[in-house]
Design a protein around this motif. Structure first.
Motif, PDB file in Angstrom:
ATOM      1  N   ILE A   1       0.821  -1.207   0.000  1.00 36.19           N
ATOM      2  CA  ILE A   1       0.000   0.000   0.000  1.00 36.19           C
ATOM      3  C   ILE A   1       0.861   1.265   0.000  1.00 36.19           C
ATOM      4  CG2 ILE A   1      -0.269   0.129   2.517  1.00 36.19           C
ATOM      5  CD1 ILE A   1      -3.198   1.034   1.962  1.00 36.19           C
ATOM      6  N   ILE A   2       2.012   1.212   0.665  1.00 34.86           N
ATOM      7  CA  ILE A   2       2.934   2.357   0.636  1.00 34.86           C
ATOM      8  C   ILE A   2       3.467   2.544  -0.780  1.00 34.86           C
ATOM      9  CG2 ILE A   2       5.090   3.307   1.515  1.00 34.86           C
ATOM     10  CD1 ILE A   2       2.939   3.248   3.623  1.00 34.86           C
ATOM     11  N   GLN A   3       3.860   1.445  -1.413  1.00 31.76           N
ATOM     12  CA  GLN A   3       4.342   1.515  -2.789  1.00 31.76           C
ATOM     13  C   GLN A   3       3.279   2.079  -3.715  1.00 31.76           C
ATOM     14  OE1 GLN A   3       5.304  -2.638  -3.185  1.00 31.76           O
ATOM     15  NE2 GLN A   3       7.449  -2.363  -2.594  1.00 31.76           N
ATOM     16  N   ALA A   4       2.038   1.621  -3.540  1.00 31.60           N
ATOM     17  CA  ALA A   4       0.940   2.108  -4.374  1.00 31.60           C
ATOM     18  C   ALA A   4       0.702   3.596  -4.157  1.00 31.60           C
ATOM     19  CB  ALA A   4      -0.331   1.314  -4.071  1.00 31.60           C
ATOM     20  N   CYS A   5       0.797   4.034  -2.908  1.00 32.69           N
ATOM     21  CA  CYS A   5       0.621   5.463  -2.601  1.00 32.69           C
ATOM     22  C   CYS A   5       1.698   6.312  -3.265  1.00 32.69           C
ATOM     23  CB  CYS A   5       0.644   5.680  -1.092  1.00 32.69           C
ATOM     24  SG  CYS A   5      -0.813   5.077  -0.218  1.00 32.69           S
ATOM     25  N   ILE A   6       2.931   5.830  -3.234  1.00 30.66           N
ATOM     26  CA  ILE A   6       4.018   6.565  -3.877  1.00 30.66           C
ATOM     27  C   ILE A   6       3.773   6.666  -5.378  1.00 30.66           C
ATOM     28  CG2 ILE A   6       6.482   6.475  -4.477  1.00 30.66           C
ATOM     29  CD1 ILE A   6       6.976   5.261  -1.691  1.00 30.66           C
ATOM     30  N   LEU A   7       3.385   5.550  -5.991  1.00 30.32           N
ATOM     31  CA  LEU A   7       3.135   5.537  -7.430  1.00 30.32           C
ATOM     32  C   LEU A   7       1.984   6.465  -7.807  1.00 30.32           C
ATOM     33  CD1 LEU A   7       3.450   1.709  -8.157  1.00 30.32           C
ATOM     34  CD2 LEU A   7       5.142   3.478  -8.656  1.00 30.32           C
ATOM     35  N   ARG A   8       0.934   6.482  -7.014  1.00 30.70           N
ATOM     36  CA  ARG A   8      -0.237   7.311  -7.331  1.00 30.70           C
ATOM     37  C   ARG A   8       0.035   8.788  -7.072  1.00 30.70           C
ATOM     38  NH1 ARG A   8      -5.406   4.973  -9.313  1.00 30.70           N
ATOM     39  NH2 ARG A   8      -4.975   2.736  -9.258  1.00 30.70           N
ATOM     40  N   SER A   9       0.709   9.099  -5.985  1.00 30.05           N
ATOM     41  CA  SER A   9       0.890  10.514  -5.612  1.00 30.05           C
ATOM     42  C   SER A   9       2.026  11.188  -6.373  1.00 30.05           C
ATOM     43  CB  SER A   9       1.144  10.636  -4.099  1.00 30.05           C
ATOM     44  OG  SER A   9       2.299   9.915  -3.717  1.00 30.05           O
ATOM     45  N   ALA A  10       2.951  10.399  -6.902  1.00 35.91           N
ATOM     46  CA  ALA A  10       4.077  10.966  -7.644  1.00 35.91           C
ATOM     47  C   ALA A  10       3.644  11.440  -9.026  1.00 35.91           C
ATOM     48  CB  ALA A  10       5.187   9.932  -7.767  1.00 35.91           C
ATOM     49  N   SER A  11       4.423  12.334  -9.601  1.00 38.05           N
ATOM     50  CA  SER A  11       4.183  12.792 -10.963  1.00 38.05           C
ATOM     51  C   SER A  11       5.016  11.965 -11.931  1.00 38.05           C
ATOM     52  CB  SER A  11       4.559  14.266 -11.099  1.00 38.05           C
ATOM     53  OG  SER A  11       5.967  14.431 -10.955  1.00 38.05           O
ATOM     54  N   LYS A  12       4.731  12.088 -13.217  1.00 39.47           N
ATOM     55  CA  LYS A  12       5.510  11.376 -14.228  1.00 39.47           C
ATOM     56  C   LYS A  12       6.976  11.766 -14.169  1.00 39.47           C
ATOM     57  CE  LYS A  12       1.837  10.606 -17.624  1.00 39.47           C
ATOM     58  NZ  LYS A  12       1.382  10.840 -19.024  1.00 39.47           N
ATOM     59  N   GLU A  13       7.219  13.062 -13.958  1.00 37.01           N
ATOM     60  CA  GLU A  13       8.609  13.534 -13.915  1.00 37.01           C
ATOM     61  C   GLU A  13       9.385  12.907 -12.760  1.00 37.01           C
ATOM     62  OE1 GLU A  13       6.092  16.332 -16.072  1.00 37.01           O
ATOM     63  OE2 GLU A  13       5.959  15.496 -14.042  1.00 37.01           O
ATOM     64  N   GLU A  14       8.704  12.629 -11.669  1.00 37.60           N
ATOM     65  CA  GLU A  14       9.360  12.079 -10.486  1.00 37.60           C
ATOM     66  C   GLU A  14       9.597  10.580 -10.582  1.00 37.60           C
ATOM     67  OE1 GLU A  14       7.160  15.458  -7.718  1.00 37.60           O
ATOM     68  OE2 GLU A  14       6.391  13.411  -7.809  1.00 37.60           O
ATOM     69  N   LEU A  15       8.982   9.941 -11.585  1.00 36.64           N
ATOM     70  CA  LEU A  15       9.132   8.493 -11.770  1.00 36.64           C
ATOM     71  C   LEU A  15       9.757   8.151 -13.118  1.00 36.64           C
ATOM     72  CD1 LEU A  15       5.653   7.290 -10.404  1.00 36.64           C
ATOM     73  CD2 LEU A  15       7.835   7.261  -9.192  1.00 36.64           C
ATOM     74  N   ASN A  16      10.402   9.127 -13.752  1.00 39.79           N
ATOM     75  CA  ASN A  16      10.978   8.914 -15.089  1.00 39.79           C
ATOM     76  C   ASN A  16      12.399   8.368 -14.974  1.00 39.79           C
ATOM     77  OD1 ASN A  16      11.697   8.896 -17.746  1.00 39.79           O
ATOM     78  ND2 ASN A  16      11.185  11.034 -18.135  1.00 39.79           N
ATOM     79  N   TYR A  17      12.510   7.073 -14.692  1.00 40.48           N
ATOM     80  CA  TYR A  17      13.821   6.447 -14.515  1.00 40.48           C
ATOM     81  C   TYR A  17      14.494   6.139 -15.841  1.00 40.48           C
ATOM     82  CZ  TYR A  17      11.723   6.010  -9.935  1.00 40.48           C
ATOM     83  OH  TYR A  17      11.108   6.303  -8.742  1.00 40.48           O
ATOM     84  N   ALA A  18      13.779   6.338 -16.941  1.00 42.64           N
ATOM     85  CA  ALA A  18      14.389   6.150 -18.257  1.00 42.64           C
ATOM     86  C   ALA A  18      15.488   7.174 -18.501  1.00 42.64           C
ATOM     87  CB  ALA A  18      13.325   6.259 -19.351  1.00 42.64           C
ATOM     88  N   PHE A  19      15.526   8.226 -17.685  1.00 43.11           N
ATOM     89  CA  PHE A  19      16.568   9.239 -17.792  1.00 43.11           C
ATOM     90  C   PHE A  19      17.949   8.690 -17.438  1.00 43.11           C
ATOM     91  CE2 PHE A  19      13.612  13.031 -17.399  1.00 43.11           C
ATOM     92  CZ  PHE A  19      14.039  13.611 -18.577  1.00 43.11           C
ATOM     93  N   ASP A  20      17.987   7.680 -16.571  1.00 45.01           N
ATOM     94  CA  ASP A  20      19.266   7.308 -15.964  1.00 45.01           C
ATOM     95  C   ASP A  20      19.420   5.788 -15.911  1.00 45.01           C
ATOM     96  OD1 ASP A  20      21.627   8.400 -14.220  1.00 45.01           O
ATOM     97  OD2 ASP A  20      20.792   6.748 -13.067  1.00 45.01           O
ATOM     98  N   GLU A  21      20.502   5.286 -16.457  1.00 36.82           N
ATOM     99  CA  GLU A  21      20.747   3.845 -16.516  1.00 36.82           C
ATOM    100  C   GLU A  21      20.823   3.230 -15.120  1.00 36.82           C
ATOM    101  OE1 GLU A  21      21.486   0.157 -18.340  1.00 36.82           O
ATOM    102  OE2 GLU A  21      21.056   2.061 -19.338  1.00 36.82           O
ATOM    103  N   GLU A  22      21.489   3.917 -14.206  1.00 33.76           N
ATOM    104  CA  GLU A  22      21.670   3.361 -12.864  1.00 33.76           C
ATOM    105  C   GLU A  22      20.343   3.269 -12.102  1.00 33.76           C
ATOM    106  OE1 GLU A  22      24.115   4.285  -8.711  1.00 33.76           O
ATOM    107  OE2 GLU A  22      24.657   5.328 -10.562  1.00 33.76           O
ATOM    108  N   LEU A  23      19.559   4.363 -12.116  1.00 29.59           N
ATOM    109  CA  LEU A  23      18.279   4.348 -11.420  1.00 29.59           C
ATOM    110  C   LEU A  23      17.311   3.365 -12.074  1.00 29.59           C
ATOM    111  CD1 LEU A  23      17.749   8.148 -10.655  1.00 29.59           C
ATOM    112  CD2 LEU A  23      18.432   6.353  -9.074  1.00 29.59           C
ATOM    113  N   SER A  24      17.342   3.291 -13.394  1.00 27.71           N
ATOM    114  CA  SER A  24      16.505   2.328 -14.104  1.00 27.71           C
ATOM    115  C   SER A  24      16.895   0.900 -13.721  1.00 27.71           C
ATOM    116  CB  SER A  24      16.634   2.529 -15.615  1.00 27.71           C
ATOM    117  OG  SER A  24      15.848   1.607 -16.319  1.00 27.71           O
ATOM    118  N   GLY A  25      18.189   0.662 -13.600  1.00 28.25           N
ATOM    119  CA  GLY A  25      18.666  -0.655 -13.192  1.00 28.25           C
ATOM    120  C   GLY A  25      18.237  -1.011 -11.775  1.00 28.25           C
ATOM    121  N   GLN A  26      18.275  -0.010 -10.884  1.00 28.28           N
ATOM    122  CA  GLN A  26      17.817  -0.246  -9.510  1.00 28.28           C
ATOM    123  C   GLN A  26      16.337  -0.620  -9.494  1.00 28.28           C
ATOM    124  OE1 GLN A  26      18.712   3.162  -7.062  1.00 28.28           O
ATOM    125  NE2 GLN A  26      20.873   3.154  -7.590  1.00 28.28           N
ATOM    126  N   LEU A  27      15.543   0.125 -10.267  1.00 24.98           N
ATOM    127  CA  LEU A  27      14.110  -0.163 -10.329  1.00 24.98           C
ATOM    128  C   LEU A  27      13.862  -1.547 -10.917  1.00 24.98           C
ATOM    129  CD1 LEU A  27      11.191   0.764  -9.982  1.00 24.98           C
ATOM    130  CD2 LEU A  27      11.327   1.778 -12.262  1.00 24.98           C
TER     131      LEU A  27
END
Length: 778
Positions: A677-703
């Motif tokens: 439920i915490i994960q779902a809340c983060i996903l719902r409350s965040a904006s697209k810009e805040e979840l755009n891990y395609a910007f960075d190979e390392e963060l995308s890899g972590q995800l």
């Protein structure tokens, strides 16, 4: 973070494949705690290698002693560590002013066997890793454009852009460390860069040189703006000039500089990143900091790519692609800096948030006050609140619901303290909750007045009933205020009246301190200065005031779209029920969602129960919260944290965005806070810009690593929010590198659950991995 540059090197030592973790220490002292923390994070995505090597400058006082004395603490979080084996393969190296590497001996360290082989690989692989993972290779997307190199001749759909990679000081200093081998202090008096975008490397080089000397020396750093400056003839390069070329695929610029400046030799010039894309230049290869070319010794390097010598021979131009000229110091397609923001205790702000949340928390998951997705329809507007505080419920039950005991005590005290005896009017805003609060106040004070003097109760729409001749005071009542536009309107309307104004607010909920201060200051200001009027709020909380296209409105559009495209009966039944659950919350009786906010848990191949909070959550400090909180209570709490980060003034810890900096919610948060439920809340409350891990190979890899676990254990606690993750990917709210996404989808390739299949198919269609044909079948 990234105070240290940590990476792995892979090479052959004789016939043996060898791996080494390199820890480059760029500072002039060793921060043990920070190093421990960064190693802990590093090993969440990396395995333990054959050996570990720390590298620092000789200027670091007692470098080897500090490491050996604190080695147990430094490497506390290395996984599956066997002390004897690990520390037998721990080595410390120091570099001097000429960039030469020397092993540091110590009684607790064994000799580094194979050091010479290590030296051949570690720098080039380390530099290549920086270049590749930070996006130094710019590739045109689609076929509508490609690049014309600064020379004005070559064309290609790829381009080496060093400015993209200069994100972290530890990596910039690693590049500068490499340049020590080329820079001779007795030969050079100034540094030239082919573009000002790499000046930070020259500055770091100057700093490193000064660390080895007792006398501070500042080398002038200038830019000749690539070919533009060279062709102009205005730049005068001399034998004491040290010249840095950011990148080259041919070495032509180096040869041109030597040809036009007779005082110069090849030793004066160094290319930071070189790709021998055409016939290798012997001169260039001798003066290269990093050869990016992919080969056996550089397995993660850059593949050679096709380039064309002129527009006339360019297949890209012939096919209709438009050449974008890259010139001077400006390149408009530059990628922004990427930061991953980790939620910490200060963001949770338990003392403030829990004071508010605990007193308005649901009772056994029902009778909720903090809700989501309430649709308010007024004259000329429709507001769809992401977060809604049901003040009507509070005031209706303030005397009977024990949850509101403290709030009632405070409200009554404020009424007694701030409502004056000369009150003429109680004016409430037009919503029902404000009317109810105004009626409550009037009932509390009417015994203080004789029947002829009881203040008049009027609505905002009845403003015309106020007489300009009346003297005394007016109480303006608002139930729950976000931006205070109506209050500002009334403030202006009352300027020419003789009435003193008292603003009385049940709950004020602006999104930040700045908005609150602006509203409060403007409302209080009047004829007699800054304290002309009184502003009172019973409770205050900063939270999101988004009221357009909230997460459930976005989901509603998504569901309706795919309902029309699908002919799968089971899927359509689910979509219709989900649509109904979202739309049913708009009535004045329901007033928003408190439950069923999120897609259900998948169990035994079917969609089943709702997500619930577990015990011992870091976001709550009330002992029995798990028995009472609704989904909307949890969402309110997480949305509070995200909103606080968006408004943080700490440039190093914020979710504010700019053209040059992208601050993302670190994937690590989804690992640390593993309640579905915490994960779902983060996903719902965040904006697209805040979840755009395609910007960075390392963060995308972590995800990717985190989602791998969630997808594999989808029927267990670890994977209870899988549908929320898939939905977020399907609407492209959360994005990651395409190769990471493809890997994740492969995990679910033979999935039986119809909802998981549905979302996977949409993701594939959205990313053009399959044709457009929506139903849940394979």
């Amino acid at each position: 973070m990234n105070n240290f540059y940590i990476y792995d090197v892979f090479y052959k030592d004789g016939k043996k494949n060898t791996s080494t973790t390199v820890i480059f220490c760029p500072g002039n002292f060793l921060d043990i705690e920070q190093l421990q923390l960064e190693l802990k994070l590093f090993y969440t995505n990396h395995f333990q290698t054959d050996r570990t090597v720390l590298i620092g400058g000789k200027y670091i006082d007692k470098f080897v002693e500090k490491i050996t004395n604190a080695r147990k603490d430094i490497f506390k979080y290395v996984p599956k560590i066997e002390d004897i084996t690990f520390f037998d393969n721990l080595h410390v190296l120091c570099f001097d002013i000429n960039g030469n590497i020397h092993e540091q001996s110590h009684n607790d360290l064994k000799e580094f066997k194979g050091l010479n082989t290590f030296k051949k690989y570690f720098i080039n692989q380390g530099l290549t890793k920086i270049f590749v993972e930070r996006g130094g290779l710019v590739e045109s997307t689609g076929s509508h454009h490609h690049y014309m190199f600064p020379s004005g001749r070559k064309h290609s759909d790829k381009f080496l852009r060093v400015a993209n990679i200069l994100l972290y000081s530890s990596e910039i200093y690693f590049i500068a460390f490499r340049l020590l081998q080329f820079f001779k202090t007795e030969n050079y008096k100034e540094i030239y860069c082919d573009t000002s975008s790499i000046n930070s490397v020259a500055i770091a080089l100057n700093d490193l040189l000064n660390r080895f000397s007792s006398e501070l020396k500042i080398y002038p750093i200038n830019s000749f703006q690539s070919y533009d400056g060279l062709y102009s003839g205005k730049v005068q390069l001399k034998s004491n000039s040290f010249i840095l070329i950011s990148a080259s695929t041919s070495g032509n610029i180096l040869e041109y500089i030597i040809e036009k400046n007779r005082e110069l030799k090849k030793d004066n010039i160094v290319t930071l990143f070189y790709l021998d894309n055409t016939k290798p230049s012997k001169i260039a290869l001798e003066q290269v900091a990093c050869n990016l070319t992919k080969n056996e010794g550089n397995p993660n390097g850059v593949e050679r790519f096709v380039s064309y010598e002129s527009q006339h021979s360019c297949d890209l131009c012939i096919s209709g692609s438009y050449p974008i000229e890259i010139s001077g110091d400006v390149f408009l397609l530059e990628k922004p800096k990427i930061n991953g923001v980790r939620i910490d205790a200060s963001d949770m702000d338990i003392q403030t948030s829990s004071h508010f949340i605990n007193q308005f928390m649901s009772y056994k998951g029902n009778s909720s006050i903090m809700k989501t997705n309430y649709k308010e329809i007024g004259e000329g507007f429709v507001k769809k609140y992401e977060v809604y505080i049901d003040y009507s419920y509070i005031i209706d039950n303030i005397s009977s619901d024990n949850r509101f005991k403290k709030y009632k005590e405070k409200l009554d005290a404020y009424v007694n303290q701030y409502v004056p005896s000369n009150l003429k009017y109680i004016l409430h805003l037009n919503d029902d909750a404000s009317k109810k609060l105004a009626e409550y106040v009037k009932e509390k004070i009417k015994a203080n007045y004789c029947s002829s003097s009881i203040p008049s109760l009027i609505s905002q729409d009845q403003f015309s009933k106020i007489s300009k001749a009346n003297e005394g005071s007016i109480l303006i009542v608002g139930s729950c205020i976000t931006n205070g536009k109506n209050l500002l309107y009334l403030s202006r309307a009352l300027r020419n009246y003789k009435l003193r104004i008292i603003y009385f607010i049940g709950i004020i909920r602006p999104n930040n301190q700045k908005s609150y201060s602006f509203l409060r200051t403007n409302l209080k200001y009047g004829r007699y200065g800054a304290e002309n009027s009184t502003f009172i709020e019973v409770e205050k909380i900063f939270c999101s005031n988004k009221n357009i296209d909230n997460p459930w409105q976005e989901e509603l559009n998504f569901l309706k779209k795919h309902l029309t495209l699908s002919d799968d009966l089971e899927l359509n039944t689910f979509l219709k029920e989900r649509i109904k659950s979202i739309e049913n919350c708009y009535s004045n009786e329901v007033r928003g969602m408190h439950d069923n906010l999120f897609l259900p848990i998948t169990k035994a191949g079917k969609g089943s129960k709702n997500l619930k909070i577990r015990r011992n959550s870091a976001f709550f400090n009330r002992e029995n919260y798990a028995e009472h909180v609704s989904q909307s209570d949890v969402y309110f709490n997480i949305a509070y944290v995200i909103n606080k980060l968006r408004n943080s003034e700490n440039s190093l810890h914020t979710l504010k965005q700019s053209a040059f900096v992208r601050n993302l919610i670190s994937p690590e948060n989804l690992n640390r806070f593993n309640d579905g439920i915490i994960q779902a809340c983060i996903l719902r409350s965040a904006s697209k810009e805040e979840l755009n891990y395609a910007f960075d190979e390392e963060l995308s890899g972590q995800l990717k690593d985190i989602l791998t676990t969630i997808f594999k254990y989808k029927t267990q606690e670890q994977g209870e929010a899988i549908l929320e993750f898939l939905y977020s990917l399907a609407i492209k709210k959360m994005t990651l590198k395409l190769h990471h996404l493809s890997y994740l989808l492969s995990i679910l390739e033979n999935e039986k659950n119809y909802l998981i299949r549905f979302f996977c198919k949409i993701i594939k269609i959205e990313y053009k991995l399959i044709s457009n044909n929506i139903d849940s079948s394979n």
